[in-house]
Design a protein around this motif. Structure first.
Motif, PDB file in Angstrom:
ATOM      1  N   PRO A 242       0.819  -1.219   0.000  1.00 21.43           N
ATOM      2  CA  PRO A 242       0.000   0.000   0.000  1.00 21.43           C
ATOM      3  C   PRO A 242       0.845   1.257   0.000  1.00 21.43           C
ATOM      4  O   PRO A 242       2.029   1.241   0.363  1.00 21.43           O
ATOM      5  CB  PRO A 242      -0.788  -0.111   1.308  1.00 21.43           C
ATOM      6  N   ASP A 243       0.209   2.369  -0.414  1.00 20.96           N
ATOM      7  CA  ASP A 243       0.841   3.673  -0.251  1.00 20.96           C
ATOM      8  C   ASP A 243       0.620   4.140   1.194  1.00 20.96           C
ATOM      9  O   ASP A 243       0.251   3.341   2.061  1.00 20.96           O
ATOM     10  CB  ASP A 243       0.299   4.669  -1.275  1.00 20.96           C
ATOM     11  N   TYR A 244       0.823   5.416   1.460  1.00 19.43           N
ATOM     12  CA  TYR A 244       0.716   5.946   2.820  1.00 19.43           C
ATOM     13  C   TYR A 244      -0.372   7.009   2.893  1.00 19.43           C
ATOM     14  O   TYR A 244      -0.614   7.736   1.920  1.00 19.43           O
ATOM     15  CB  TYR A 244       2.067   6.534   3.268  1.00 19.43           C
ATOM     16  N   SER A 245      -1.013   7.088   4.043  1.00 20.17           N
ATOM     17  CA  SER A 245      -2.062   8.087   4.251  1.00 20.17           C
ATOM     18  C   SER A 245      -1.505   9.489   4.020  1.00 20.17           C
ATOM     19  O   SER A 245      -0.536   9.891   4.680  1.00 20.17           O
ATOM     20  CB  SER A 245      -2.597   7.981   5.684  1.00 20.17           C
TER      21      SER A 245
ATOM     22  N   GLY B 104      15.657   4.930   2.287  1.00 21.07           N
ATOM     23  CA  GLY B 104      15.210   3.547   2.199  1.00 21.07           C
ATOM     24  C   GLY B 104      13.891   3.492   1.458  1.00 21.07           C
ATOM     25  O   GLY B 104      12.926   2.871   1.894  1.00 21.07           O
ATOM     26  N   ALA B 105      13.850   4.138   0.297  1.00 15.71           N
ATOM     27  CA  ALA B 105      12.589   4.439  -0.381  1.00 15.71           C
ATOM     28  C   ALA B 105      11.936   3.240  -1.040  1.00 15.71           C
ATOM     29  O   ALA B 105      10.766   3.330  -1.444  1.00 15.71           O
ATOM     30  CB  ALA B 105      12.830   5.527  -1.432  1.00 15.71           C
ATOM     31  N   GLY B 106      12.631   2.122  -1.161  1.00 13.54           N
ATOM     32  CA  GLY B 106      12.024   0.945  -1.759  1.00 13.54           C
ATOM     33  C   GLY B 106      11.577   1.201  -3.186  1.00 13.54           C
ATOM     34  O   GLY B 106      12.306   1.750  -4.003  1.00 13.54           O
ATOM     35  N   THR B 107      10.338   0.828  -3.491  1.00 15.95           N
ATOM     36  CA  THR B 107       9.802   1.026  -4.836  1.00 15.95           C
ATOM     37  C   THR B 107       9.051   2.345  -4.973  1.00 15.95           C
ATOM     38  O   THR B 107       8.416   2.588  -5.998  1.00 15.95           O
ATOM     39  CB  THR B 107       8.859  -0.127  -5.220  1.00 15.95           C
ATOM     40  N   GLY B 108       9.108   3.195  -3.944  1.00 19.13           N
ATOM     41  CA  GLY B 108       8.553   4.545  -4.060  1.00 19.13           C
ATOM     42  C   GLY B 108       7.152   4.724  -3.523  1.00 19.13           C
ATOM     43  O   GLY B 108       6.479   5.696  -3.886  1.00 19.13           O
ATOM     44  N   LYS B 109       6.708   3.846  -2.627  1.00 19.20           N
ATOM     45  CA  LYS B 109       5.357   3.988  -2.079  1.00 19.20           C
ATOM     46  C   LYS B 109       5.191   5.304  -1.329  1.00 19.20           C
ATOM     47  O   LYS B 109       4.187   6.007  -1.500  1.00 19.20           O
ATOM     48  CB  LYS B 109       5.037   2.807  -1.156  1.00 19.20           C
ATOM     49  N   LEU B 110       6.154   5.651  -0.489  1.00 18.22           N
ATOM     50  CA  LEU B 110       6.108   6.932   0.220  1.00 18.22           C
ATOM     51  C   LEU B 110       6.532   8.075  -0.703  1.00 18.22           C
ATOM     52  O   LEU B 110       5.960   9.173  -0.637  1.00 18.22           O
ATOM     53  CB  LEU B 110       7.006   6.874   1.454  1.00 18.22           C
ATOM     54  N   THR B 111       7.481   7.829  -1.570  1.00 18.16           N
ATOM     55  CA  THR B 111       7.942   8.862  -2.503  1.00 18.16           C
ATOM     56  C   THR B 111       6.784   9.420  -3.316  1.00 18.16           C
ATOM     57  O   THR B 111       6.669  10.635  -3.515  1.00 18.16           O
ATOM     58  CB  THR B 111       8.994   8.280  -3.466  1.00 18.16           C
ATOM     59  N   GLY B 112       5.921   8.533  -3.800  1.00 20.75           N
ATOM     60  CA  GLY B 112       4.793   8.970  -4.607  1.00 20.75           C
ATOM     61  C   GLY B 112       3.839   9.860  -3.846  1.00 20.75           C
ATOM     62  O   GLY B 112       3.331  10.858  -4.395  1.00 20.75           O
ATOM     63  N   THR B 113       3.571   9.534  -2.579  1.00 21.43           N
ATOM     64  CA  THR B 113       2.697  10.376  -1.762  1.00 21.43           C
ATOM     65  C   THR B 113       3.329  11.735  -1.527  1.00 21.43           C
ATOM     66  O   THR B 113       2.661  12.769  -1.618  1.00 21.43           O
ATOM     67  CB  THR B 113       2.386   9.687  -0.421  1.00 21.43           C
ATOM     68  N   LEU B 114       4.626  11.760  -1.248  1.00 26.44           N
ATOM     69  CA  LEU B 114       5.328  13.022  -1.049  1.00 26.44           C
ATOM     70  C   LEU B 114       5.275  13.884  -2.311  1.00 26.44           C
ATOM     71  O   LEU B 114       5.003  15.091  -2.242  1.00 26.44           O
ATOM     72  CB  LEU B 114       6.779  12.753  -0.673  1.00 26.44           C
TER      73      LEU B 114
ATOM     74  N   THR C 244      13.300  17.774  10.492  1.00 27.95           N
ATOM     75  CA  THR C 244      12.449  16.738  11.063  1.00 27.95           C
ATOM     76  C   THR C 244      12.834  15.373  10.508  1.00 27.95           C
ATOM     77  O   THR C 244      13.082  15.225   9.315  1.00 27.95           O
ATOM     78  CB  THR C 244      10.968  17.014  10.725  1.00 27.95           C
ATOM     79  N   LEU C 245      12.883  14.388  11.397  1.00 26.77           N
ATOM     80  CA  LEU C 245      12.973  12.987  11.006  1.00 26.77           C
ATOM     81  C   LEU C 245      11.650  12.335  11.370  1.00 26.77           C
ATOM     82  O   LEU C 245      11.187  12.450  12.504  1.00 26.77           O
ATOM     83  CB  LEU C 245      14.120  12.290  11.742  1.00 26.77           C
ATOM     84  N   ALA C 246      11.031  11.665  10.410  1.00 28.11           N
ATOM     85  CA  ALA C 246       9.769  10.969  10.670  1.00 28.11           C
ATOM     86  C   ALA C 246       9.807   9.593  10.037  1.00 28.11           C
ATOM     87  O   ALA C 246      10.264   9.430   8.897  1.00 28.11           O
ATOM     88  CB  ALA C 246       8.583  11.772  10.135  1.00 28.11           C
ATOM     89  N   ASP C 247       9.313   8.629  10.777  1.00 22.31           N
ATOM     90  CA  ASP C 247       9.283   7.248  10.341  1.00 22.31           C
ATOM     91  C   ASP C 247       7.819   6.820  10.264  1.00 22.31           C
ATOM     92  O   ASP C 247       7.038   7.077  11.188  1.00 22.31           O
ATOM     93  CB  ASP C 247      10.033   6.367  11.339  1.00 22.31           C
ATOM     94  N   LEU C 248       7.431   6.211   9.160  1.00 21.92           N
ATOM     95  CA  LEU C 248       6.045   5.839   8.932  1.00 21.92           C
ATOM     96  C   LEU C 248       5.936   4.337   8.738  1.00 21.92           C
ATOM     97  O   LEU C 248       6.792   3.717   8.090  1.00 21.92           O
ATOM     98  CB  LEU C 248       5.463   6.554   7.707  1.00 21.92           C
ATOM     99  N   TRP C 249       4.868   3.752   9.290  1.00 23.69           N
ATOM    100  CA  TRP C 249       4.568   2.340   9.107  1.00 23.69           C
ATOM    101  C   TRP C 249       3.088   2.192   8.776  1.00 23.69           C
ATOM    102  O   TRP C 249       2.239   2.818   9.427  1.00 23.69           O
ATOM    103  CB  TRP C 249       4.837   1.542  10.385  1.00 23.69           C
ATOM    104  N   ASN C 250       2.786   1.374   7.793  1.00 29.17           N
ATOM    105  CA  ASN C 250       1.409   0.953   7.578  1.00 29.17           C
ATOM    106  C   ASN C 250       1.160  -0.283   8.424  1.00 29.17           C
ATOM    107  O   ASN C 250       1.855  -1.300   8.278  1.00 29.17           O
ATOM    108  CB  ASN C 250       1.166   0.639   6.101  1.00 29.17           C
TER     109      ASN C 250
ATOM    110  N   PRO D 163      -8.362  -2.864   6.533  1.00 32.44           N
ATOM    111  CA  PRO D 163      -8.265  -1.682   7.390  1.00 32.44           C
ATOM    112  C   PRO D 163      -6.845  -1.489   7.922  1.00 32.44           C
ATOM    113  O   PRO D 163      -6.296  -2.352   8.593  1.00 32.44           O
ATOM    114  CB  PRO D 163      -9.256  -1.975   8.520  1.00 32.44           C
ATOM    115  N   LEU D 164      -6.279  -0.350   7.594  1.00 34.57           N
ATOM    116  CA  LEU D 164      -4.923  -0.001   7.978  1.00 34.57           C
ATOM    117  C   LEU D 164      -4.928   1.295   8.767  1.00 34.57           C
ATOM    118  O   LEU D 164      -5.883   2.064   8.731  1.00 34.57           O
ATOM    119  CB  LEU D 164      -4.035   0.189   6.735  1.00 34.57           C
ATOM    120  N   LEU D 165      -3.831   1.547   9.429  1.00 35.08           N
ATOM    121  CA  LEU D 165      -3.504   2.867   9.936  1.00 35.08           C
ATOM    122  C   LEU D 165      -2.064   3.149   9.539  1.00 35.08           C
ATOM    123  O   LEU D 165      -1.238   2.237   9.482  1.00 35.08           O
ATOM    124  CB  LEU D 165      -3.651   2.965  11.455  1.00 35.08           C
ATOM    125  N   THR D 166      -1.778   4.401   9.212  1.00 30.94           N
ATOM    126  CA  THR D 166      -0.388   4.805   9.028  1.00 30.94           C
ATOM    127  C   THR D 166       0.083   5.409  10.347  1.00 30.94           C
ATOM    128  O   THR D 166      -0.419   6.442  10.784  1.00 30.94           O
ATOM    129  CB  THR D 166      -0.230   5.820   7.889  1.00 30.94           C
TER     130      THR D 166
END
Length: 261
Positions: A25-28, A48-58, A132-138, A248-251
């Motif tokens: 999934p992408d991120y909220s 640690g962008a992986g395949t860009g799930k968070l990059t795309g939201t940003l 700011t440093l922020a870490d996100l998890w689905n 049902p997820l939460l970020t």
């Protein structure tokens, strides 16, 4: 987790890069906005962008984002999906960027793979003062009955404590404690969760869980048995048996601001 085990798990994703790009999934957007606020500017590093799930939201939110990813196969998927985004090879322990060049560093489902004794000073180096440093998890919402059942059936390799609403706060709260390399310059860490969801079928949710590191490193026979057990559970539940449903997820977000010198 010892260094060897962490390295084995962290390096498992490249073999499943295409599946990761298709099924994770992408991120909220609300979570990403909170992660950035009140960053002093729009320059963001997705580490640690992986395949860009968070990059795309940003990128969709208008950030001037640069993605850094160590795995060549994951990086290739990111570049294919987001050709307009600057994406470079590198790691959290050796970030290929100059000093004080970004206003925020974000990591999506990645910080637990970093060696923070080395990565912490690197992150502090590339952050501008007051950044700011922020870490996100689905994470799955295991307050819902069938989701809690899925976790029990899949086991910790498919859905670990950090991957659930009930476990992610305690599993991640210590990531910025002394020893992280950030402590001397950072404020108190803040945590928050934001509702999210992903449309899945029984088959595509199995495909999603197949991209988890704990599943990827299983012996082939054990992996097949685990995924078969998960599929049988999903087709046997009224919530997930027929057609599409929303997982049902939460970020969850862990955020810390670096104090100005």
């Amino acid at each position: 987790m010892d260094h060897g085990a962490r390295l084995r798990l962290a390096s498992s994703f490249g073999a499943a890069a295409a599946g990761y790009a298709e099924h994770r999934p992408d991120y909220s957007p609300a979570a990403v906005r909170w992660a950035l606020a009140p960053a002093p500017g729009p320059r963001v590093l997705d580490l640690g962008a992986g395949t860009g799930k968070l990059t795309g939201t940003l990128a969709a939110l208008g950030a001037d984002v640069i993605a850094v990813e160590p795995d060549p196969a994951m990086l290739a998927e990111l570049r294919r999906a987001l050709p307009a985004v600057r994406a470079v090879a590198g790691s959290a322990e050796a970030i290929p960027l100059p000093d004080a060049c970004v206003d925020a560093v974000l990591a999506g489902n990645a910080l637990h793979w970093f060696d923070m004794a080395v990565a912490g000073p690197e992150i502090a180096r590339v952050l501008a003062p007051g950044g700011t440093l922020a870490d996100l998890w689905n994470v799955v919402d295991d307050r819902i009955g069938w989701v809690a059942g899925l976790q029990r059936v899949g086991g910790s390799a498919a859905i670990g404590p950090r991957d659930t609403f009930s476990g992610w706060r305690s599993a991640t709260a210590g990531l910025h404690r002394p020893g992280s390399g950030l402590t001397a310059r950072s404020g108190s860490a803040e945590q928050a969760e934001f509702p999210h969801g992903q449309r899945r079928t029984a088959g595509s949710l199995v495909a999603t869980l197949a991209t988890r590191a704990g599943v990827l490193v299983m012996p082939e026979q054990e992996r097949a048995a685990t995924l078969s057990r998960i599929h049988a559970f999903l087709v046997g539940r009224p919530e997930t048996a027929d057609g599409e449903f929303v997982l049902p997820l939460l970020t969850g977000v862990l955020r810390v601001r670096l104090r100005c010198p």
